[in-house]
Design a protein around this motif. Structure first.
Motif, PDB file in Angstrom:
ATOM      1  N   GLY A 145      -5.618  -6.896   2.385  1.00  0.00           N
ATOM      2  CA  GLY A 145      -6.020  -8.292   2.276  1.00  0.00           C
ATOM      3  C   GLY A 145      -6.761  -8.605   0.997  1.00  0.00           C
ATOM      4  N   PRO A 146      -7.435  -9.762   0.964  1.00  0.00           N
ATOM      5  CA  PRO A 146      -8.120 -10.226  -0.244  1.00  0.00           C
ATOM      6  C   PRO A 146      -9.093  -9.194  -0.789  1.00  0.00           C
ATOM      7  CG  PRO A 146      -8.083 -11.961   1.409  1.00  0.00           C
ATOM      8  CD  PRO A 146      -7.557 -10.736   2.080  1.00  0.00           C
ATOM      9  N   ALA A 147      -9.185  -9.129  -2.112  1.00  0.00           N
ATOM     10  CA  ALA A 147     -10.017  -8.121  -2.779  1.00  0.00           C
ATOM     11  C   ALA A 147     -11.466  -8.573  -2.792  1.00  0.00           C
ATOM     12  CB  ALA A 147      -9.514  -7.873  -4.195  1.00  0.00           C
ATOM     13  N   TYR A 148     -12.157  -8.387  -1.685  1.00  0.00           N
ATOM     14  CA  TYR A 148     -13.577  -8.702  -1.629  1.00  0.00           C
ATOM     15  C   TYR A 148     -14.350  -7.805  -2.598  1.00  0.00           C
ATOM     16  CZ  TYR A 148     -12.508 -11.104   2.742  1.00  0.00           C
ATOM     17  OH  TYR A 148     -11.984 -11.938   3.691  1.00  0.00           O
ATOM     18  N   TRP A 149     -15.535  -8.282  -2.967  1.00  0.00           N
ATOM     19  CA  TRP A 149     -16.322  -7.492  -3.917  1.00  0.00           C
ATOM     20  C   TRP A 149     -16.778  -6.171  -3.313  1.00  0.00           C
ATOM     21  CZ3 TRP A 149     -21.367  -6.245  -2.708  1.00  0.00           C
ATOM     22  CH2 TRP A 149     -21.973  -6.972  -1.683  1.00  0.00           C
ATOM     23  N   GLU A 150     -16.751  -6.074  -1.979  1.00  0.00           N
ATOM     24  CA  GLU A 150     -17.137  -4.820  -1.326  1.00  0.00           C
ATOM     25  C   GLU A 150     -16.005  -3.815  -1.264  1.00  0.00           C
ATOM     26  OE1 GLU A 150     -17.228  -7.771   0.135  1.00  0.00           O
ATOM     27  OE2 GLU A 150     -19.203  -8.238   0.957  1.00  0.00           O
ATOM     28  N   ARG A 151     -14.820  -4.153  -1.823  1.00  0.00           N
ATOM     29  CA  ARG A 151     -13.647  -3.288  -1.676  1.00  0.00           C
ATOM     30  C   ARG A 151     -13.923  -1.871  -2.181  1.00  0.00           C
ATOM     31  NH1 ARG A 151      -8.090  -3.333  -1.290  1.00  0.00           N
ATOM     32  NH2 ARG A 151      -8.035  -5.571  -0.927  1.00  0.00           N
ATOM     33  N   GLY A 152     -14.593  -1.741  -3.350  1.00  0.00           N
ATOM     34  CA  GLY A 152     -14.843  -0.406  -3.890  1.00  0.00           C
ATOM     35  C   GLY A 152     -15.684   0.432  -2.942  1.00  0.00           C
ATOM     36  N   GLN A 178     -16.000  -0.023   0.350  1.00  0.00           N
ATOM     37  CA  GLN A 178     -15.216   0.266   1.555  1.00  0.00           C
ATOM     38  C   GLN A 178     -14.223   1.388   1.299  1.00  0.00           C
ATOM     39  OE1 GLN A 178     -13.800  -3.208   3.903  1.00  0.00           O
ATOM     40  NE2 GLN A 178     -14.651  -4.400   2.229  1.00  0.00           N
ATOM     41  N   LYS A 179     -13.624   1.374   0.117  1.00  0.00           N
ATOM     42  CA  LYS A 179     -12.642   2.413  -0.210  1.00  0.00           C
ATOM     43  C   LYS A 179     -13.301   3.789  -0.201  1.00  0.00           C
ATOM     44  CE  LYS A 179      -9.017   3.414  -3.582  1.00  0.00           C
ATOM     45  NZ  LYS A 179      -8.366   2.967  -4.844  1.00  0.00           N
ATOM     46  N   GLN A 180     -14.519   3.885  -0.738  1.00  0.00           N
ATOM     47  CA  GLN A 180     -15.236   5.152  -0.721  1.00  0.00           C
ATOM     48  C   GLN A 180     -15.553   5.584   0.700  1.00  0.00           C
ATOM     49  OE1 GLN A 180     -18.645   4.610  -3.223  1.00  0.00           O
ATOM     50  NE2 GLN A 180     -17.450   4.434  -5.107  1.00  0.00           N
ATOM     51  N   GLU A 181     -15.980   4.635   1.545  1.00  0.00           N
ATOM     52  CA  GLU A 181     -16.296   4.968   2.934  1.00  0.00           C
ATOM     53  C   GLU A 181     -15.056   5.442   3.679  1.00  0.00           C
ATOM     54  OE1 GLU A 181     -17.993   1.460   4.520  1.00  0.00           O
ATOM     55  OE2 GLU A 181     -19.932   1.685   3.485  1.00  0.00           O
ATOM     56  N   MET A 182     -13.900   4.787   3.455  1.00  0.00           N
ATOM     57  CA  MET A 182     -12.676   5.201   4.115  1.00  0.00           C
ATOM     58  C   MET A 182     -12.233   6.576   3.650  1.00  0.00           C
ATOM     59  SD  MET A 182     -10.670   1.542   3.988  1.00  0.00           S
ATOM     60  CE  MET A 182      -9.172   2.171   4.752  1.00  0.00           C
ATOM     61  N   HIS A 216      -9.385  -1.045   8.689  1.00  0.00           N
ATOM     62  CA  HIS A 216      -8.572  -0.195   9.553  1.00  0.00           C
ATOM     63  C   HIS A 216      -7.507  -1.032  10.249  1.00  0.00           C
ATOM     64  CE1 HIS A 216     -11.244   3.242   9.012  1.00  0.00           C
ATOM     65  NE2 HIS A 216     -12.265   2.407   9.199  1.00  0.00           N
ATOM     66  N   THR A 217      -6.307  -0.472  10.358  1.00  0.00           N
ATOM     67  CA  THR A 217      -5.199  -1.125  11.035  1.00  0.00           C
ATOM     68  C   THR A 217      -4.671  -0.195  12.117  1.00  0.00           C
ATOM     69  OG1 THR A 217      -3.454  -0.243   9.598  1.00  0.00           O
ATOM     70  CG2 THR A 217      -4.617  -2.218   8.828  1.00  0.00           C
ATOM     71  N   SER A 277      -0.787   8.334   7.646  1.00  0.00           N
ATOM     72  CA  SER A 277      -2.161   7.956   7.990  1.00  0.00           C
ATOM     73  C   SER A 277      -2.253   6.439   7.918  1.00  0.00           C
ATOM     74  CB  SER A 277      -3.162   8.591   7.014  1.00  0.00           C
ATOM     75  OG  SER A 277      -2.965   8.063   5.712  1.00  0.00           O
ATOM     76  N   ASP A 278      -3.420   5.938   8.092  1.00  0.00           N
ATOM     77  CA  ASP A 278      -3.673   4.517   7.857  1.00  0.00           C
ATOM     78  C   ASP A 278      -3.730   4.284   6.343  1.00  0.00           C
ATOM     79  OD1 ASP A 278      -4.262   1.859   8.195  1.00  0.00           O
ATOM     80  OD2 ASP A 278      -6.153   2.164   9.258  1.00  0.00           O
ATOM     81  N   PHE A 279      -3.860   3.038   5.930  1.00  0.00           N
ATOM     82  CA  PHE A 279      -4.075   2.742   4.520  1.00  0.00           C
ATOM     83  C   PHE A 279      -5.349   3.431   4.052  1.00  0.00           C
ATOM     84  CE2 PHE A 279      -1.633  -0.965   6.009  1.00  0.00           C
ATOM     85  CZ  PHE A 279      -0.616  -0.991   5.067  1.00  0.00           C
ATOM     86  N   HIS A 280      -5.375   3.822   2.792  1.00  0.00           N
ATOM     87  CA  HIS A 280      -6.548   4.488   2.247  1.00  0.00           C
ATOM     88  C   HIS A 280      -7.547   3.510   1.645  1.00  0.00           C
ATOM     89  CE1 HIS A 280      -4.899   8.862   1.914  1.00  0.00           C
ATOM     90  NE2 HIS A 280      -4.447   8.247   2.985  1.00  0.00           N
ATOM     91  N   GLU A 281      -7.288   2.227   1.771  1.00  0.00           N
ATOM     92  CA  GLU A 281      -8.194   1.196   1.284  1.00  0.00           C
ATOM     93  C   GLU A 281      -8.000  -0.052   2.137  1.00  0.00           C
ATOM     94  OE1 GLU A 281      -7.065  -0.516  -2.558  1.00  0.00           O
ATOM     95  OE2 GLU A 281      -5.305   0.790  -2.482  1.00  0.00           O
ATOM     96  N   PRO A 282      -8.938  -0.993   2.101  1.00  0.00           N
ATOM     97  CA  PRO A 282      -8.792  -2.216   2.907  1.00  0.00           C
ATOM     98  C   PRO A 282      -7.588  -3.032   2.478  1.00  0.00           C
ATOM     99  CG  PRO A 282     -11.049  -1.949   2.129  1.00  0.00           C
ATOM    100  CD  PRO A 282     -10.232  -0.949   1.393  1.00  0.00           C
TER     101      PRO A 282
END
Length: 363
Positions: free
Chosen positions: A346-353, A355-359, A194-195, A339-344
């Motif tokens: 910065g660096p593509a951490y392995w949790e990105r997928g 986090q994207k679903q949670e957002m 979140h930003t 809106s805010d970004f729909h995904e995190p």
């Protein structure tokens, strides 16, 4: 002449053979003459060389402390006594100077120190070790003897100053890199989820803070922009951290050159697009825009993104496209975020997928 029709090399004379007679013609030359060094002949010079090496190791230790002073004591929003600084960029320049100088001295001191030690104090004569059959007991004894010989010839036992400074340099040098790597990104990647961008937040120029109208963005132009609400945050409250996450690159291109997916049809304004400046490789700021190819280039590791194709990766180590900021215009014609970004970001951490679903579920 002999008969050479069979072509045998040993009978044709074309190849020299090794017989007993030839071996007698080439006796073993033995080891070359060894020229002793000045430190081998003069104990005072040896002591001086020892002090030189110790000072180089001390330089490495001092460099490590200079690095930590710059890393922990120098703050962008104040000095080491937490006094407010009206010009935070001066502290950033000082911090970068101390970090670079500290690491340089750390690596230079330990590297040149070891080289100087080997050149002036360690034995440099040649030796011959006869090869023998391998056996368990003999191998262990031989290995132990080799280790003891190395330790004895290195002079560690009889040169405590050199030994202690070397140990200190070897311990502290890796810690500087561990400290640096620790700060490459947050431990919890959710921090990047979140930003400050939100629905209706205006896009403003960096660093002037002036809002941007859609009519101000000409074809082929690019702006570095921030959310307007960041202007209300002080340095003590995390201005730099929020800026690092929210900074965006705004561009305008011919709408016919844009390849937009169905779920992003309303994320641009007549060819005006906005993407995160934070590279998805290790988080470096992307600042180079090539108008002709519509490519964005990260200067750190040359990751290249295609702005005309939703900033997909076209070259380099980055493994994920840049997050896009959905934008529109308000009643006064100013560009604002949907809106805010729909995904995190910065660096593509392995949790990105995940986090994207949670957002997406939160939205």
């Amino acid at each position: 002449m002999g008969n050479h029709r069979d072509g045998a090399p040993e009978r044709s004379g074309a190849v020299a053979t090794s017989g007993d007679q030839n071996q007698e013609q080439f006796p073993d030359p033995g080891l070359p003459h060894h020229e002793p060094r000045l430190t081998d002949l003069d104990p005072k010079r040896a002591k001086r060389a020892e002090r030189q090496v110790s000072w180089l190791f001390i330089l490495s230790i001092v460099g490590a402390f200079v690095f930590w002073i710059g890393f922990f004591a120098i703050k962008a929003d104040g000095d080491m006594f937490n006094v407010n600084n009206p010009d935070p960029t001066s502290n950033l320049r000082l911090q970068n100077l101390l970090l670079g100088l500290g690491i340089a001295c750390t690596m230079f001191g330990i590297g040149i120190g070891i080289v100087q030690w080997a050149r002036t104090l360690m034995p440099d004569h040649e030796m011959v070790e006869m090869r023998h059959e391998i056996s368990s007991e003999e191998s262990r004894a031989s290995a132990q003897e080799i280790v003891e010989t190395i330790i004895d010839e290195s002079g560690i036992k009889r040169r405590p100053l050199l030994r202690n400074t070397m140990i200190g340099a070897i311990i502290l040098a890796p810690l500087t890199f561990i400290t640096l790597f620790r700060e490459l990104g947050p431990i919890d990647p959710k921090v990047l989820s979140h930003t400050l961008w939100d629905k209706g937040v205006r896009l403003v120029r960096d660093p002037s803070g002036t809002p941007i109208k859609a009519s101000d963005v000409t074809l082929g132009s690019a702006y570095h922009v921030l959310p307007e609400n960041i202007l209300d945050i002080s340095h003590e409250d995390g201005y730099l951290e929020e800026k690092a996450k929210a900074v965006v690159l705004l561009m305008r291109m011919d709408p016919e050159e844009l390849h937009v997916s169905d779920d992003r049809k309303d994320w641009n304004v007549d060819g005006i697009i906005a993407y995160s400046k934070v590279c998805t490789h290790v988080g470096c700021p992307i600042a180079l825009y090539e108008q002709r190819t519509h490519h964005l280039l990260c200067p750190c590791h040359q990751s290249t993104f295609d702005a005309a194709n939703e900033c997909a990766v076209v070259f380099g180590p980055a493994a994920h496209a840049l997050p896009q900021l959905p934008i529109t215009v308000d009643s006064e014609g100013y560009l604002v975020a949907r809106s805010d970004f729909h995904e995190p970001v910065g660096p593509a951490y392995w949790e990105r997928g995940k986090q994207k679903q949670e957002m997406a579920s939160e939205a």
